[in-house]
Design a protein around this motif. Structure first.
Motif, mmCIF file in Angstrom:
data_model
loop_
_atom_site.group_PDB
_atom_site.id
_atom_site.type_symbol
_atom_site.label_atom_id
_atom_site.label_comp_id
_atom_site.label_asym_id
_atom_site.label_seq_id
_atom_site.Cartn_x
_atom_site.Cartn_y
_atom_site.Cartn_z
ATOM 1 N N PHE A 66 -10.192 -0.005 57.089
ATOM 2 C CA PHE A 66 -10.959 1.079 57.110
ATOM 3 C C PHE A 66 -11.231 1.923 58.478
ATOM 4 C CE2 PHE A 66 -15.416 2.936 57.563
ATOM 5 C CZ PHE A 66 -15.327 3.850 56.271
ATOM 6 N N GLY A 67 -11.353 1.209 59.421
ATOM 7 C CA GLY A 67 -11.738 1.771 60.672
ATOM 8 C C GLY A 67 -10.610 2.579 61.445
ATOM 9 N N ILE A 68 -9.509 2.064 60.977
ATOM 10 C CA ILE A 68 -8.099 2.414 61.560
ATOM 11 C C ILE A 68 -7.861 3.785 61.022
ATOM 12 C CG2 ILE A 68 -5.599 2.138 61.740
ATOM 13 C CD1 ILE A 68 -6.192 -0.862 62.393
ATOM 14 N N ALA A 69 -7.893 3.759 59.428
ATOM 15 C CA ALA A 69 -7.477 4.943 58.785
ATOM 16 C C ALA A 69 -8.554 6.105 58.981
ATOM 17 C CB ALA A 69 -7.699 4.656 57.196
ATOM 18 N N PHE A 70 -10.025 5.589 59.246
ATOM 19 C CA PHE A 70 -10.862 6.769 59.461
ATOM 20 C C PHE A 70 -10.469 7.610 60.840
ATOM 21 C CE2 PHE A 70 -15.041 8.152 60.868
ATOM 22 C CZ PHE A 70 -15.568 9.106 59.826
ATOM 23 N N VAL A 71 -10.280 6.710 62.019
ATOM 24 C CA VAL A 71 -10.206 7.191 63.281
ATOM 25 C C VAL A 71 -8.593 8.029 63.293
ATOM 26 C CG1 VAL A 71 -9.793 6.776 65.564
ATOM 27 C CG2 VAL A 71 -11.938 5.497 64.431
ATOM 28 N N ALA A 72 -7.788 7.490 62.616
ATOM 29 C CA ALA A 72 -6.573 8.217 62.692
ATOM 30 C C ALA A 72 -6.394 9.433 61.924
ATOM 31 C CB ALA A 72 -5.386 7.193 62.269
ATOM 32 N N SER A 73 -6.946 9.447 60.907
ATOM 33 C CA SER A 73 -7.181 10.869 60.090
ATOM 34 C C SER A 73 -8.066 11.595 60.758
ATOM 35 C CB SER A 73 -7.699 10.481 58.639
ATOM 36 O OG SER A 73 -9.077 9.826 58.625
ATOM 37 N N LEU A 74 -9.183 11.496 61.424
ATOM 38 C CA LEU A 74 -9.782 12.440 61.946
ATOM 39 C C LEU A 74 -9.255 12.884 63.192
ATOM 40 C CD1 LEU A 74 -13.714 11.045 62.579
ATOM 41 C CD2 LEU A 74 -12.736 13.116 61.060
ATOM 42 N N LEU A 75 -8.296 11.907 63.957
ATOM 43 C CA LEU A 75 -7.454 12.502 64.958
ATOM 44 C C LEU A 75 -6.483 13.570 64.662
ATOM 45 C CD1 LEU A 75 -6.828 12.072 67.945
ATOM 46 C CD2 LEU A 75 -5.119 10.198 67.219
ATOM 47 N N VAL A 76 -5.572 13.219 63.506
ATOM 48 C CA VAL A 76 -4.744 13.839 63.062
ATOM 49 C C VAL A 76 -5.263 15.321 62.631
ATOM 50 C CG1 VAL A 76 -3.194 14.341 60.930
ATOM 51 C CG2 VAL A 76 -3.136 12.257 62.384
ATOM 52 N N ILE A 77 -6.438 15.244 61.904
ATOM 53 C CA ILE A 77 -7.067 16.535 61.438
ATOM 54 C C ILE A 77 -7.537 17.475 62.461
ATOM 55 C CG2 ILE A 77 -9.128 17.457 60.214
ATOM 56 C CD1 ILE A 77 -8.808 15.122 58.218
ATOM 57 N N SER A 78 -8.064 16.727 63.550
ATOM 58 C CA SER A 78 -8.369 17.710 64.591
ATOM 59 C C SER A 78 -7.393 18.254 65.722
ATOM 60 C CB SER A 78 -9.315 16.870 65.670
ATOM 61 O OG SER A 78 -8.454 15.853 66.037
ATOM 62 N N VAL A 79 -6.237 17.779 65.449
ATOM 63 C CA VAL A 79 -5.060 18.049 66.298
ATOM 64 C C VAL A 79 -4.409 19.206 65.439
ATOM 65 C CG1 VAL A 79 -2.632 17.526 67.005
ATOM 66 C CG2 VAL A 79 -4.707 16.119 67.705
ATOM 67 N N LEU A 80 -4.533 18.867 64.020
ATOM 68 C CA LEU A 80 -3.766 20.030 63.197
ATOM 69 C C LEU A 80 -4.851 21.315 63.176
ATOM 70 C CD1 LEU A 80 -2.560 18.253 60.269
ATOM 71 C CD2 LEU A 80 -1.124 19.339 62.033
ATOM 72 N N THR A 81 -6.276 21.276 63.378
ATOM 73 C CA THR A 81 -7.373 22.364 63.245
ATOM 74 C C THR A 81 -6.908 23.164 64.741
ATOM 75 O OG1 THR A 81 -8.680 21.053 62.060
ATOM 76 C CG2 THR A 81 -9.606 22.732 63.148
ATOM 77 N N MET A 82 -6.901 22.201 65.903
ATOM 78 C CA MET A 82 -6.444 23.222 67.062
ATOM 79 C C MET A 82 -5.170 23.991 67.036
ATOM 80 S SD MET A 82 -7.896 20.543 70.240
ATOM 81 C CE MET A 82 -6.718 19.360 69.766
ATOM 82 N N ALA A 83 -4.238 23.408 66.449
ATOM 83 C CA ALA A 83 -2.932 23.950 66.273
ATOM 84 C C ALA A 83 -2.920 25.145 65.359
ATOM 85 C CB ALA A 83 -1.863 22.840 65.861
ATOM 86 N N SER A 84 -3.637 25.191 64.576
ATOM 87 C CA SER A 84 -3.809 26.389 63.593
ATOM 88 C C SER A 84 -4.612 27.540 63.921
ATOM 89 C CB SER A 84 -4.181 26.005 62.127
ATOM 90 O OG SER A 84 -5.562 25.484 61.939
ATOM 91 N N LYS A 85 -5.108 27.575 65.208
ATOM 92 C CA LYS A 85 -6.190 28.496 65.673
ATOM 93 C C LYS A 85 -5.502 29.652 65.760
ATOM 94 C CE LYS A 85 -9.330 29.830 69.364
ATOM 95 N NZ LYS A 85 -9.736 29.292 70.636
ATOM 96 N N GLU A 86 -5.848 30.854 65.312
ATOM 97 C CA GLU A 86 -4.881 32.160 65.342
ATOM 98 C C GLU A 86 -5.186 32.629 66.640
ATOM 99 O OE1 GLU A 86 -6.137 34.576 62.166
ATOM 100 O OE2 GLU A 86 -6.041 33.222 60.626
ATOM 101 N N ASN A 87 -4.156 33.696 66.855
ATOM 102 C CA ASN A 87 -4.416 34.224 68.371
ATOM 103 C C ASN A 87 -5.133 35.602 68.314
ATOM 104 O OD1 ASN A 87 -2.278 32.617 69.404
ATOM 105 N ND2 ASN A 87 -0.746 33.667 68.753
ATOM 106 N N ASP A 88 -5.719 35.802 69.305
ATOM 107 C CA ASP A 88 -6.388 37.023 69.526
ATOM 108 C C ASP A 88 -5.647 38.541 69.326
ATOM 109 O OD1 ASP A 88 -8.686 38.679 70.440
ATOM 110 O OD2 ASP A 88 -8.158 38.420 72.553
ATOM 111 N N PRO A 89 -6.176 39.273 68.356
ATOM 112 C CA PRO A 89 -5.502 40.410 68.257
ATOM 113 C C PRO A 89 -4.778 41.021 69.380
ATOM 114 C CG PRO A 89 -7.542 40.271 66.810
ATOM 115 C CD PRO A 89 -7.481 39.222 67.927
ATOM 116 N N GLU A 90 -5.462 41.107 70.506
ATOM 117 C CA GLU A 90 -5.124 41.960 71.303
ATOM 118 C C GLU A 90 -3.680 41.428 72.316
ATOM 119 O OE1 GLU A 90 -8.257 42.416 74.541
ATOM 120 O OE2 GLU A 90 -9.645 43.022 73.087
ATOM 121 N N LEU A 91 -3.467 40.005 72.004
ATOM 122 C CA LEU A 91 -2.116 39.604 72.354
ATOM 123 C C LEU A 91 -1.074 40.321 71.796
ATOM 124 C CD1 LEU A 91 -2.675 35.828 72.267
ATOM 125 C CD2 LEU A 91 -2.759 37.420 74.208
#
Length: 111
Positions: A66-91
């Motif tokens: 339970f603990g390993i799956a909870f921490v690992a899934s939160l880590l993967v979700i947070s990395v994927l969330t940071m990677a999917s951040k959209e760029n600023d339109p001015e770029l």
């Protein structure tokens, strides 16, 4: 005798006033997904580690899964969330060396 009333004030952070975040950017979605995934992993780990119906259920292995799956899934979700951040339109406006990928600068031909 003074009475103190609880005063709630909202202070804007930076230039952005406090807005309600959509479900996709909220913390509730990733936490609930991680909790469900961890419950499944804990249940599967607990049941499969018993080794048969005559043995006792292994709660320690279930809690570890339970603990390993909870921490690992939160880590993967947070990395994927940071990677999917959209760029600023001015770029994409083209203020740098390559002003626009659609209209690249003409290279000068040296004779």
């Amino acid at each position: 005798m003074t009475t103190s009333a609880k005063v709630e004030t909202e202070f804007p952070v930076g230039n952005n006033p406090k807005k309600k975040q959509p479900w996709s950017q909220s913390i509730k979605g990733p936490l609930s997904f991680s909790l469900i995934l961890a419950l499944v992993a804990g249940g599967v780990g607990m049941i499969t580690s018993t080794g048969g119906s005559q043995n006792e259920i292994r709660l320690d292995v279930g809690f570890a899964c339970f603990g390993i799956a909870f921490v690992a899934s939160l880590l993967v979700i947070s990395v994927l969330t940071m990677a999917s951040k959209e760029n600023d339109p001015e770029l994409g406006k083209g203020t740098g060396v390559n002003r626009s990928s659609a209209n690249p600068d003409k290279k000068s031909k040296k004779d």
